[in-house]
Design a protein around this motif. Sequence first.
Motif, PDB file in Angstrom:
ATOM      1  N   ASN A  31      42.913  45.379  28.662  1.00  0.00           N
ATOM      2  CA  ASN A  31      42.194  44.339  29.397  1.00  0.00           C
ATOM      3  C   ASN A  31      41.270  43.553  28.493  1.00  0.00           C
ATOM      4  N   GLY A  96      42.342  50.769  30.549  1.00  0.00           N
ATOM      5  CA  GLY A  96      42.794  50.532  31.904  1.00  0.00           C
ATOM      6  C   GLY A  96      41.803  50.772  33.010  1.00  0.00           C
ATOM      7  N   PRO A  97      41.377  52.026  33.252  1.00  0.00           N
ATOM      8  CA  PRO A  97      40.606  52.282  34.473  1.00  0.00           C
ATOM      9  C   PRO A  97      39.124  51.975  34.364  1.00  0.00           C
ATOM     10  N   HIS A  98      38.675  51.458  33.271  1.00  0.00           N
ATOM     11  CA  HIS A  98      37.283  51.017  33.106  1.00  0.00           C
ATOM     12  C   HIS A  98      36.271  52.142  33.151  1.00  0.00           C
ATOM     13  N   ARG A  99      36.722  53.377  33.109  1.00  0.00           N
ATOM     14  CA  ARG A  99      35.716  54.434  33.165  1.00  0.00           C
ATOM     15  C   ARG A  99      34.839  54.438  31.920  1.00  0.00           C
ATOM     16  N   ASP A 100      35.328  53.834  30.826  1.00  0.00           N
ATOM     17  CA  ASP A 100      34.544  53.779  29.604  1.00  0.00           C
ATOM     18  C   ASP A 100      33.778  52.472  29.458  1.00  0.00           C
ATOM     19  N   GLY A 101      33.858  51.613  30.440  1.00  0.00           N
ATOM     20  CA  GLY A 101      33.132  50.368  30.368  1.00  0.00           C
ATOM     21  C   GLY A 101      33.807  49.366  29.449  1.00  0.00           C
TER      22      GLY A 101
ATOM     23  N   TYR B  33      32.658  53.222  39.527  1.00  0.00           N
ATOM     24  CA  TYR B  33      31.848  53.465  38.330  1.00  0.00           C
ATOM     25  C   TYR B  33      30.660  52.527  38.319  1.00  0.00           C
ATOM     26  N   PHE B  35      27.391  51.165  35.684  1.00  0.00           N
ATOM     27  CA  PHE B  35      27.029  51.068  34.267  1.00  0.00           C
ATOM     28  C   PHE B  35      25.680  50.385  34.100  1.00  0.00           C
ATOM     29  N   TYR B  37      24.012  48.186  30.929  1.00  0.00           N
ATOM     30  CA  TYR B  37      24.225  47.584  29.625  1.00  0.00           C
ATOM     31  C   TYR B  37      22.908  47.024  29.124  1.00  0.00           C
ATOM     32  N   LEU B  47      26.846  49.194  25.852  1.00  0.00           N
ATOM     33  CA  LEU B  47      26.838  50.115  26.975  1.00  0.00           C
ATOM     34  C   LEU B  47      25.770  51.189  26.735  1.00  0.00           C
ATOM     35  N   ARG B  50      26.741  55.382  31.829  1.00  0.00           N
ATOM     36  CA  ARG B  50      27.632  55.156  32.956  1.00  0.00           C
ATOM     37  C   ARG B  50      27.590  56.354  33.901  1.00  0.00           C
ATOM     38  N   ASN B 102      44.925  50.846  38.364  1.00  0.00           N
ATOM     39  CA  ASN B 102      43.578  51.248  37.975  1.00  0.00           C
ATOM     40  C   ASN B 102      42.775  50.146  37.315  1.00  0.00           C
ATOM     41  N   ASN B 103      43.329  48.967  37.213  1.00  0.00           N
ATOM     42  CA  ASN B 103      42.570  47.905  36.565  1.00  0.00           C
ATOM     43  C   ASN B 103      41.392  47.485  37.435  1.00  0.00           C
ATOM     44  N   ARG B 104      40.267  47.302  36.804  1.00  0.00           N
ATOM     45  CA  ARG B 104      39.052  46.942  37.529  1.00  0.00           C
ATOM     46  C   ARG B 104      38.312  45.871  36.739  1.00  0.00           C
ATOM     47  N   LEU B 106      34.234  44.213  36.368  1.00  0.00           N
ATOM     48  CA  LEU B 106      32.847  44.558  36.620  1.00  0.00           C
ATOM     49  C   LEU B 106      32.152  43.470  37.420  1.00  0.00           C
TER      50      LEU B 106
END
Lengths: 113, 118
Positions: A31, A96-101, B33, B35, B37, B47, B50, B102-104, B106
């Motif tokens: 992404n 992908g899943p944005h869990r890591d920001g 999730y 976060f 920043y 970051l 989280r 799973n694409n998101r 913010l």
Amino acid sequence: DVKVTQSSRYLVKRTGEKVFLECVQDMDHENMFWYRQDPGLGLRLIYFSYDVKMKEKGDIPEGYSVSREKKERFSLILESASTNQTSMYLCASSLGPHRDGYTFGSGTRLTVV
Amino acid sequence: AQTVTQSQPEMSVQEAETVTLSCTYDTSESNYYLFWYKQPPSRQMILVIRQEAYKQQNATENRFSVNFQKAAKSFSLKISDSQLGDTAMYFCAFAQPLGAGNNRKLIWGLGTSLAVNP
């Protein structure tokens, strides 16, 4: 150290010019995102891409287009620059899943005169 | 629509003291999730910390910790032993679904400008 690199830190362009802002990431992230940041308005999403040759409009796509021909590169194009596009532009990438920001580039300060 | 609200546009704190930055959000999702920043004057967005919504334990990263209250939809950031290098704009963000899979993307608050004074 993982990186998102934006080609220019400062840029001055004339009204009506076609402007290219380049962003490259070396993390094999799927992404990529382009934001503009203005005082009091926070970060506003212009375009994003979650795969090569894929692009999706964000919240403020008018006056912009993007290109993603390779996974690592995401370009923002101002077709005909205007003074109201003077802003800070931030590129970001993520897995992908944005869990890591997101990982951000250092930004490009664009001034249109 | 999901929203993120940071009610404190500006804050200041004395060096070595503790400061808490507020963030509230609105969502109907059960898992997501959150976060924080940091954007120092050099402007590279970094970051800080989280939190995954299904984890009840508050996240901690050295001097930075969160107070996550899921029912209240609150996600505040506590900075202990503030240092001059903590002077920055702090943004709270929420990850919402982009669509299938799973694409998101913010959703961002407008930020809190924190000044740490010597």
